[in-house]
Design an enzyme around this catalytic site. Structure first.
Site, PDB file in Angstrom:
ATOM      1  N   GLU A  23       0.839  -1.205   0.000  1.00 47.02           N
ATOM      2  CA  GLU A  23       0.000   0.000   0.000  1.00 47.02           C
ATOM      3  C   GLU A  23       0.874   1.255   0.000  1.00 47.02           C
ATOM      4  O   GLU A  23       0.446   2.319   0.461  1.00 47.02           O
ATOM      5  CB  GLU A  23      -0.925   0.030   1.234  1.00 47.02           C
ATOM      6  N   HIS A  45      -2.744   1.535   8.812  1.00 46.67           N
ATOM      7  CA  HIS A  45      -3.823   0.754   8.178  1.00 46.67           C
ATOM      8  C   HIS A  45      -3.991  -0.558   8.927  1.00 46.67           C
ATOM      9  O   HIS A  45      -2.994  -1.230   9.246  1.00 46.67           O
ATOM     10  CB  HIS A  45      -3.467   0.478   6.709  1.00 46.67           C
ATOM     11  N   HIS A  67      -6.970  -4.076   9.594  1.00 47.16           N
ATOM     12  CA  HIS A  67      -8.223  -4.741   9.219  1.00 47.16           C
ATOM     13  C   HIS A  67      -9.096  -4.839  10.470  1.00 47.16           C
ATOM     14  O   HIS A  67      -9.147  -5.887  11.118  1.00 47.16           O
ATOM     15  CB  HIS A  67      -7.928  -6.125   8.636  1.00 47.16           C
TER      16      HIS A  67
HETATM   17  P1  13P Z   1       1.187  -5.528   3.126  1.00 50.45           P
HETATM   18  O1  13P Z   1       1.661  -6.769   3.844  1.00 50.45           O
HETATM   19  O2  13P Z   1       1.757  -5.417   1.748  1.00 50.45           O
HETATM   20  O3  13P Z   1       1.434  -4.304   3.964  1.00 50.45           O
HETATM   21  O4  13P Z   1      -0.366  -5.667   2.918  1.00 50.45           O
HETATM   22  C1  13P Z   1      -1.227  -5.813   4.003  1.00 50.45           C
HETATM   23  C2  13P Z   1      -2.534  -5.178   3.769  1.00 50.45           C
HETATM   24  O5  13P Z   1      -3.266  -5.025   4.718  1.00 50.45           O
HETATM   25  C3  13P Z   1      -2.909  -4.761   2.406  1.00 50.45           C
HETATM   26  O6  13P Z   1      -4.034  -3.973   2.407  1.00 50.45           O
HETATM   27 ZN    ZN Z   2      -5.280  -4.220   4.129  1.00 47.38          ZN
END
Ligand code: 13P
Ligand code: ZN
Length: 286
Positions: free
Chosen positions: A133, A156, A158
């Site tokens: 990202e 970022h 989840h």
């Molecule tokens: P990366 O491991 O490349 O940071 O990706 C994780 C992710 O959450 C992508 O949206």
């Molecule tokens: Zn992600």
């Protein structure tokens, strides 16, 4: 500008020895552990970037230009000669919690703003590459500089509770999702009075998601990517994490109430507005 290519003067090895950076590595380990424990970092989910430009002199940063150069897919003129500490792609947060240095890299943006020099945390250069990202992170970091923001961190994750909300047809607009946050947990109004930006589903890691995110971040300090996760900005990792945490709490209260089979009452629109007025008075020191 003349670049320092004298290996004796190369600062690469000194990057991680800075007191500020080692403190930051500790903070990263702590936040990575929280993200894992919260269940917001399954597999290699989640990433962050931290603008550390101000921690190094121009000479120190320039000495990094002897490291491998990698082209960027976009151009970031306001990031020329800026330095970022960025999580590696494929990084498991649960592993970063034990060994933060092994899963991060420095990204030193070149003078043209269209390439960068990579310095991997474990000194085995090339083994840690920045998050997939990267376009979103650099775009946001550039926006923060343009806005003269005090925010240095983009995080970022989840966030399960927030992703779940975006699976419900009723919460697919900025207005609907923010009304829910404010009405479920009054302190959301204190932390996120401007609400969260909502971005309809887009493929992760693309320029498209980066552009859409930038548009929303002009007005928000957190955004939600439908069916994927969230981004928050803050002065440090803890501040960005707090924003996601309080929004998640609000969503969790909603789901807990729903699990009883009863719709939650929430605050009324009038109560929410009274709260907004009250908190904005507090932030002005009234
Ligand atoms: P990366 O491991 O490349 O940071 O990706 C994780 C992710 O959450 C992508 O949206
Ligand atoms: Zn992600």
């Amino acid at each position: 500008m003349t670049r320092n290519r004298d290996p004796q003067m190369n600062f690469t090895n000194g990057l991680f020895q800075k007191v500020e950076i080692s403190k930051m590595l500790n903070e990263m380990a702590g936040i990575a552990q929280y993200l894992w424990e919260k269940g917001w970092a399954e597999g290699s989910a989640g990433n962050f970037s931290i603008n550390v430009t101000g921690m190094f002199s121009d000479t120190e940063r320039d000495s990094l230009s002897s490291n491998p150069v990698i082209p960027l897919s976009g151009k970031y003129p306001d990031l020329a000669r800026a330095l970022f500490l960025i999580s590696g792609t494929g990084t498991r947060m649960r592993e970063m919690a034990d060994n933060p240095m092994g899963y991060v890299c420095f990204v030193y943006v070149g003078e043209s703003g269209s390439d960068y020099h990579l310095i991997a945390g474990n000194q085995d250069e090339g083994s840690v590459k920045p998050t997939s990202e990267l376009a979103t992170h650099l775009g946001i970091q550039q926006l923060l500089i343009q806005q003269k923001s005090t925010a240095k961190v983009v995080l970022h994750a989840h966030v399960t509770e927030l992703i779940a909300l975006t699976q419900l047809p009723a919460f697919k607009t900025e207005e609907a999702i923010n009304s829910l946050f404010w009405s479920m947990h009054p302190e959301t109004m204190l932390f996120v009075p401007e609400g969260i930006g909502f971005i309809p589903y887009t493929i992760p890691g693309t320029e498209t998601i980066a552009r859409a995110t930038l548009q929303e971040l002009g007005r928000h300090k957190a955004i939600i990517w439908e069916k994927h996760g969230c981004i928050a900005v803050g002065a440090n990792l803890a501040e960005a994490f707090d924003i996601l945490d309080i929004l998640a709490k609000s969503a969790k209260i909603y789901f807990l109430c729903k699990s009883t089979g009863i719709d939650p009452e929430g605050l009324s629109a009038a109560q929410t507005e009274t709260l907004r007025t009250y908190y904005s008075g507090l932030s002005r020191g009234n």
